[in-house]
Write an enzyme that holds these catalytic residues in place. Structure first.
Site, short mmCIF file in Angstrom:
data_model
loop_
_atom_site.label_atom_id
_atom_site.label_comp_id
_atom_site.label_asym_id
_atom_site.label_seq_id
_atom_site.Cartn_x
_atom_site.Cartn_y
_atom_site.Cartn_z
CG HIS A 57 9.17 -27.07 -14.10
ND1 HIS A 57 8.69 -25.81 -14.40
CD2 HIS A 57 8.37 -27.54 -13.09
CE1 HIS A 57 7.66 -25.54 -13.61
NE2 HIS A 57 7.45 -26.56 -12.80
N GLY A 58 13.38 -28.22 -15.69
CA GLY A 58 14.36 -29.25 -16.00
C GLY A 58 15.15 -28.93 -17.25
#
Length: 475
Positions: A329-330
């Site tokens: 996701h990041g």
């Protein structure tokens, strides 16, 4: 990051209207139709940043080359080597754009703590929009060919699949074997489930433009920007509000994406199924971002061993899968902790349930309620790290949840009502919605047009000026 053409905008409405008409005019001509869809998708993607089209085109060509090479190779060792090459090529591109600066900062910072000044500075690499999504889809295509679950498609078909604009930017993660066969089907616009498509699009617009935007502006952004200025109950409500905001934002996007694809005669898999009704973490992940959950299961959890080894290894694999899912996701420690919370919760839950089953324990009458409360609050705890800009902000929010008693001015009746209705609506039986949709589909075209117009006016009246980008665009 450029915002490109967002779904809930006039620009997209014009773009999609043109694509819709030409799509059905060209559908009887397979080559022209495919070339048109490919061109339309690249025009849509170029609106974010034209140079990103080169990366998307490179991904198409490289993965098609690996897919064909794997299919033609009979030697098991060479097939594995080709698959490894495809995985490395995809992850190298994703890693460079998404994680280089994170590792430069993290390793450089760690070495400075022990007195080593590396002089490293972040490169300021701009993350190409959608790279995480089309990389996962490309990987599933190559891996399915390696496993014998799919055959290489013609290059043009694969290019249409990977770049198809409704799912390109933020999913759902559509697998090649789900979409590619549809490209060869005979499609009739009279058989399109327009009632379902319009229901999804209207619901998606309402969730994104009205619910997500309202909660973001009313309480979430302020509390997460300056948590030290807010009281405990204010922060607690803001966390609940963010749980609704991200659901409304992301499920709203995928509703619109699925509806648009449906109007073009193509079907996407479902991505959300009332996730906040879940009474276990396992149930939550079978309802939230389902296409990612099943991707992680099939291409990561099971290859790592899944349930085939010892129970301890199964728990470790579960934790590792969610940790990697968080990192996908990041590139930030907050996302790693978000994944770790989910992985740990899933492992603990499975261990506890296994123990109860072995002991022959029977759930009490309040068990569903207690399990729902526990599941919802574990999910909310993880959302704090997902939303916080840094570990420091997340720590401040957690501390002030218990150390700053008080209500706060941001907690208004309207905020509480929106949160309560949004959660309560997920418990509405799907049969009720299906019956309303059936009534709509049987009504006269003029009535349908009026209903849609009223719905759009309603969304426009309740929505803010301008629409912020979807949260999942950053991934």
């Amino acid at each position: 990051m450029e915002h490109g053409v967002l779904f809930p905008t006039f620009e997209f409405a014009v773009f999609f209207s043109v694509v819709f008409v030409l799509n059905w005019l060209l559908r009887p001509h397979p080559l022209a139709w495919r070339l048109f869809l490919l061109g339309a998708s690249f025009v849509f993607y170029a609106a974010f940043e034209p140079v990103y089209c080169l990366l998307l085109a490179a991904s198409i060509l490289v993965n098609q080359a690996f897919g064909v090479a794997i299919a033609r190779q009979a030697h098991p060792g060479r097939r594995r080597a080709l698959l490894a090459g495809a995985v490395v090529a995809n992850l190298a591109a994703l890693g460079y754009y998404k994680y280089t600066d994170f590792f430069v900062e993290s390793v450089g910072g760690a070495l400075e703590l022990v007195g080593i000044d590396t002089g490293w500075v972040p490169l300021g690499i701009v993350l190409p929009v959608a790279i995480s999504f089309f990389t996962f889809q490309a990987l599933s295509y190559v891996i399915d060919i390696y496993r014998g679950h799919a055959e290489p498609s013609p290059l043009l078909d694969f290019a249409v699949y990977l770049s198809f604009f409704p799912h390109l930017v933020a999913g759902p993660i559509v697998r090649a074997r789900e979409l590619l066969p549809q490209l060869t089907e005979h499609a009739d616009p009279r058989r399109v489930n327009a009632a379902l498509a319009f229901r999804l699009i209207m619901a998606g617009l309402f969730k994104k433009v009205v619910i997500s935007s309202f909660l973001s502006a009313a309480i979430v952004d302020d509390v997460f920007a300056v948590p030290e200025a807010h009281r405990s109950l204010e922060i607690l409500v803001a966390v609940y509000a963010y749980a609704i905001q991200i659901y409304a934002d992301f499920s709203g996007y995928t509703d619109i994406a699925i509806g648009c694809a449906l109007l073009l005669g193509l079907r996407f898999p479902q991505n959300f199924d009332a996730p906040y009704t879940a009474t276990s973490m396992q149930s939550f992940w079978r309802r939230w971002h389902m296409t990612l959950s099943f991707w992680l299961r099939d291409y990561l959890y099971i290859p790592l061993g899944g349930n085939q080894g010892s129970r301890q290894w199964a728990f470790a694999t579960l934790f590792l899968t969610m940790l990697i899912g968080g990192f996908w996701h990041g590139a930030a420690w907050t996302f790693l902790i978000w994944g770790a919370i989910h992985g740990l919760a899933l492992a603990v839950e499975r261990r506890v349930l296994d123990g109860w089953a072995a002991a022959g324990k029977v759930p009490g009458p309040w068990s569903p309620v207690l399990r729902w409360l526990a599941t919802f609050h574990v999910v909310c705890l993880a959302w704090i790290f997902f939303r916080a800009e840094s570990l420091g902000v997340a720590g401040t929010i957690l501390w002030r949840l218990v150390a700053a008693p008080g209500l706060g001015e941001a907690v208004t009746p309207m905020v509480l009502l929106v949160i309560a209705v949004s959660i309560g609506s997920q418990f509405v039986p799907t049969g009720w919605v299906d019956r309303a949709q059936a009534v709509f589909s049987r009504s006269a075209p003029a009535v349908q047009a009026v209903a849609l117009a009223v719905g759009l006016l309603f969304v426009d009246a309740l929505g803010p000026e301008g629409v912020p980008p979807f949260i999942y665009f950053q991934f």
